[in-house]
Design a protein around this motif. Structure first.
Motif, mmCIF file in Angstrom:
data_model
loop_
_atom_site.group_PDB
_atom_site.id
_atom_site.type_symbol
_atom_site.label_atom_id
_atom_site.label_comp_id
_atom_site.label_asym_id
_atom_site.label_seq_id
_atom_site.Cartn_x
_atom_site.Cartn_y
_atom_site.Cartn_z
ATOM 1 N N ASP A 87 68.466 28.743 -19.491
ATOM 2 C CA ASP A 87 68.124 30.009 -20.150
ATOM 3 C C ASP A 87 69.282 30.998 -20.091
ATOM 4 O OD1 ASP A 87 65.592 29.097 -20.817
ATOM 5 O OD2 ASP A 87 64.660 29.902 -18.991
ATOM 6 N N PHE A 88 69.976 31.024 -18.944
ATOM 7 C CA PHE A 88 71.142 31.904 -18.836
ATOM 8 C C PHE A 88 72.206 31.507 -19.860
ATOM 9 C CE2 PHE A 88 75.349 33.002 -17.309
ATOM 10 C CZ PHE A 88 75.203 34.313 -16.885
ATOM 11 N N LEU A 89 72.471 30.212 -19.971
ATOM 12 C CA LEU A 89 73.493 29.757 -20.908
ATOM 13 C C LEU A 89 73.125 30.107 -22.346
ATOM 14 C CD1 LEU A 89 74.371 26.235 -19.455
ATOM 15 C CD2 LEU A 89 75.655 28.363 -19.193
ATOM 16 N N LYS A 90 71.867 29.935 -22.703
ATOM 17 C CA LYS A 90 71.442 30.244 -24.074
ATOM 18 C C LYS A 90 71.563 31.733 -24.374
ATOM 19 C CE LYS A 90 68.117 26.425 -24.326
ATOM 20 N NZ LYS A 90 66.674 26.067 -24.399
ATOM 21 N N GLY A 91 71.145 32.564 -23.427
ATOM 22 C CA GLY A 91 71.137 33.999 -23.675
ATOM 23 C C GLY A 91 72.491 34.672 -23.540
ATOM 24 N N ARG A 142 65.523 41.114 -12.980
ATOM 25 C CA ARG A 142 65.884 40.332 -14.155
ATOM 26 C C ARG A 142 67.268 40.727 -14.639
ATOM 27 N NH1 ARG A 142 61.306 41.037 -18.565
ATOM 28 N NH2 ARG A 142 61.815 43.224 -18.092
ATOM 29 N N LEU A 143 67.961 39.773 -15.213
ATOM 30 C CA LEU A 143 69.271 40.053 -15.786
ATOM 31 C C LEU A 143 69.127 40.967 -17.000
ATOM 32 C CD1 LEU A 143 70.708 36.455 -15.538
ATOM 33 C CD2 LEU A 143 71.774 38.467 -14.500
ATOM 34 N N PRO A 144 70.148 41.788 -17.261
ATOM 35 C CA PRO A 144 70.062 42.701 -18.407
ATOM 36 C C PRO A 144 69.900 41.950 -19.724
ATOM 37 C CG PRO A 144 71.896 43.279 -16.974
ATOM 38 C CD PRO A 144 71.396 41.946 -16.514
ATOM 39 N N GLY A 145 69.258 42.598 -20.671
ATOM 40 C CA GLY A 145 69.117 42.053 -22.017
ATOM 41 C C GLY A 145 69.676 43.032 -23.023
ATOM 42 N N GLY A 146 69.601 42.685 -24.297
ATOM 43 C CA GLY A 146 70.011 43.592 -25.358
ATOM 44 C C GLY A 146 71.466 44.003 -25.255
ATOM 45 N N ALA A 189 77.378 29.048 -13.094
ATOM 46 C CA ALA A 189 78.723 29.574 -13.335
ATOM 47 C C ALA A 189 79.694 28.460 -13.712
ATOM 48 C CB ALA A 189 79.224 30.305 -12.093
ATOM 49 N N ALA A 190 79.513 27.283 -13.127
ATOM 50 C CA ALA A 190 80.374 26.153 -13.475
ATOM 51 C C ALA A 190 80.212 25.790 -14.946
ATOM 52 C CB ALA A 190 80.044 24.945 -12.590
ATOM 53 N N ALA A 191 78.961 25.776 -15.413
ATOM 54 C CA ALA A 191 78.711 25.488 -16.827
ATOM 55 C C ALA A 191 79.234 26.612 -17.716
ATOM 56 C CB ALA A 191 77.213 25.281 -17.056
ATOM 57 N N THR A 192 79.118 27.845 -17.248
ATOM 58 C CA THR A 192 79.629 28.984 -18.010
ATOM 59 C C THR A 192 81.147 28.898 -18.165
ATOM 60 O OG1 THR A 192 77.835 30.351 -17.123
ATOM 61 C CG2 THR A 192 79.663 31.503 -18.163
ATOM 62 N N GLY A 193 81.817 28.319 -17.165
ATOM 63 C CA GLY A 193 83.260 28.133 -17.255
ATOM 64 C C GLY A 193 83.648 27.285 -18.453
ATOM 65 N N PHE A 194 82.830 26.288 -18.770
ATOM 66 C CA PHE A 194 83.102 25.457 -19.947
ATOM 67 C C PHE A 194 82.926 26.278 -21.221
ATOM 68 C CE2 PHE A 194 81.854 22.382 -23.239
ATOM 69 C CZ PHE A 194 82.918 21.493 -23.160
ATOM 70 N N VAL A 195 81.898 27.131 -21.240
ATOM 71 C CA VAL A 195 81.660 28.020 -22.385
ATOM 72 C C VAL A 195 82.838 28.961 -22.600
ATOM 73 C CG1 VAL A 195 80.157 29.855 -23.274
ATOM 74 C CG2 VAL A 195 79.148 27.873 -22.116
ATOM 75 N N ILE A 196 83.432 29.413 -21.516
ATOM 76 C CA ILE A 196 84.592 30.299 -21.593
ATOM 77 C C ILE A 196 85.852 29.528 -21.983
ATOM 78 C CG2 ILE A 196 86.186 31.683 -20.177
ATOM 79 C CD1 ILE A 196 83.699 32.633 -18.608
ATOM 80 N N GLY A 197 86.023 28.338 -21.405
ATOM 81 C CA GLY A 197 87.263 27.593 -21.571
ATOM 82 C C GLY A 197 87.537 27.133 -22.994
ATOM 83 N N VAL A 198 86.508 26.663 -23.693
ATOM 84 C CA VAL A 198 86.730 26.094 -25.033
ATOM 85 C C VAL A 198 87.234 27.137 -26.025
ATOM 86 C CG1 VAL A 198 85.626 24.985 -27.008
ATOM 87 C CG2 VAL A 198 85.131 24.174 -24.695
#
Length: 274
Positions: A87-91, A142-146, A189-198
């Motif tokens: 859910d974090f990755l999608k949002g 909860r993490l911020p939205g919007g 965060a490890a998965a988010t690193g891939f989102v950032i890296g590409v």
């Protein structure tokens, strides 16, 4: 030719060692290992006589290329342990990617000492909170939205792209201070690193395309030679770091990450003032 190879051998070994350390850090702490790779590459490029105007950009771009491989290896291990929050990755991926693209574009022209000092201060504050703050201290449930999500996510992406890091320095504290368990935060965060890296990699390739002063075997601001030496060692060590993260005590993992943040802060201050 043998003499030239012998002269470069210590630097090749240094890059291999940096790759091993970067991979271990990536898996253990959910970051991309850029805090190790960028300064090593920068000093190597300095010794090899790479043009000062492109030296740091080349180090950052190459670090992002290595991040893609390392983050994928690390995230895969965390995914098998069920500690990646989909859910974090999608949002958060859309604002982070937007920030990465903006950061890569800015990095092509901007100098970063002010940003490095700001980031160093933030990292030091977060490290102090993780060590000395109340264990249950949170910013919210909860993490911020919007707009909050877009603002924070964009800033994380932009700073990560400019510094050649995976963003875990910022995303792990963000998630833990909003109630996410530290192991899940590290895995995500490890998965988010891939989102950032590409997108960061693509941005630095495009930004440096045709740039004069780049060394041979460069693809924009990405050194293919550095990538070939560092990435394999980093990928091999990332799963080991991820497995260690699941075996370590949560409190110890928080303290280790805080130490990592403090080290990152000190390095950035030294780099900016030096």
């Amino acid at each position: 030719m043998p003499a030239e190879i012998a002269a470069l051998l210590p630097f090749a070994l240094l890059l291999l060692a940096a790759g091993c350390v970067a991979g271990l850090i990536a898996g253990l702490l959910g970051v991309g290992g850029g805090v190790v790779v960028v300064p090593v590459l920068f000093h190597l490029f300095t010794h090899l006589g790479v043009d000062e105007a492109v030296r740091m950009k080349l180090a950052v771009g190459t670090s992002l290329a290595i991040l893609v491989a390392t983050a994928w290896s690390s995230a895969s291990t965390h995914w098998k342990h069920g500690t990646v929050d989909g859910d974090f990755l999608k949002g958060w991926s859309p604002p982070i990617v937007a920030g990465v693209l903006a950061g890569a574009a800015i990095a092509a022209a901007a100098r970063g000492p002010v940003l490095s000092l700001v980031f160093a201060a933030v990292a030091l504050v977060v490290a102090a909170q993780m060590v000395f703050g109340p264990p249950g201290w949170r910013l919210g449930d909860r993490l911020p939205g919007g707009l909050g999500r877009w603002g924070i996510g964009g800033a994380i992406g932009a700073l990560s792209a400019m510094m050649g890091i995976g963003g875990g320095t910022m995303t792990v504290p963000l998630m833990t201070m909003h109630g996410m368990p530290v192991r899940q935060a590290v895995g995500t965060a490890a998965a988010t690193g891939f989102v950032i890296g590409v997108p960061g990699l693509l941005g630095f390739i495009a930004g440096g395309w045709g740039e004069p002063g780049l060394p041979p075997f460069s693809l924009g601001y990405v050194s293919l030679s550095g990538l070939v030496l560092v990435a394999p060692a980093s990928v091999l060590m990332a799963p080991l770091g991820a497995r260690l993260a699941h075996r370590m005590d949560t409190t110890m993992l928080r303290r280790l990450f805080a130490a990592f943040l403090a080290f990152t802060s000190a390095r950035m201050v030294w780099q900016a003032l030096g």
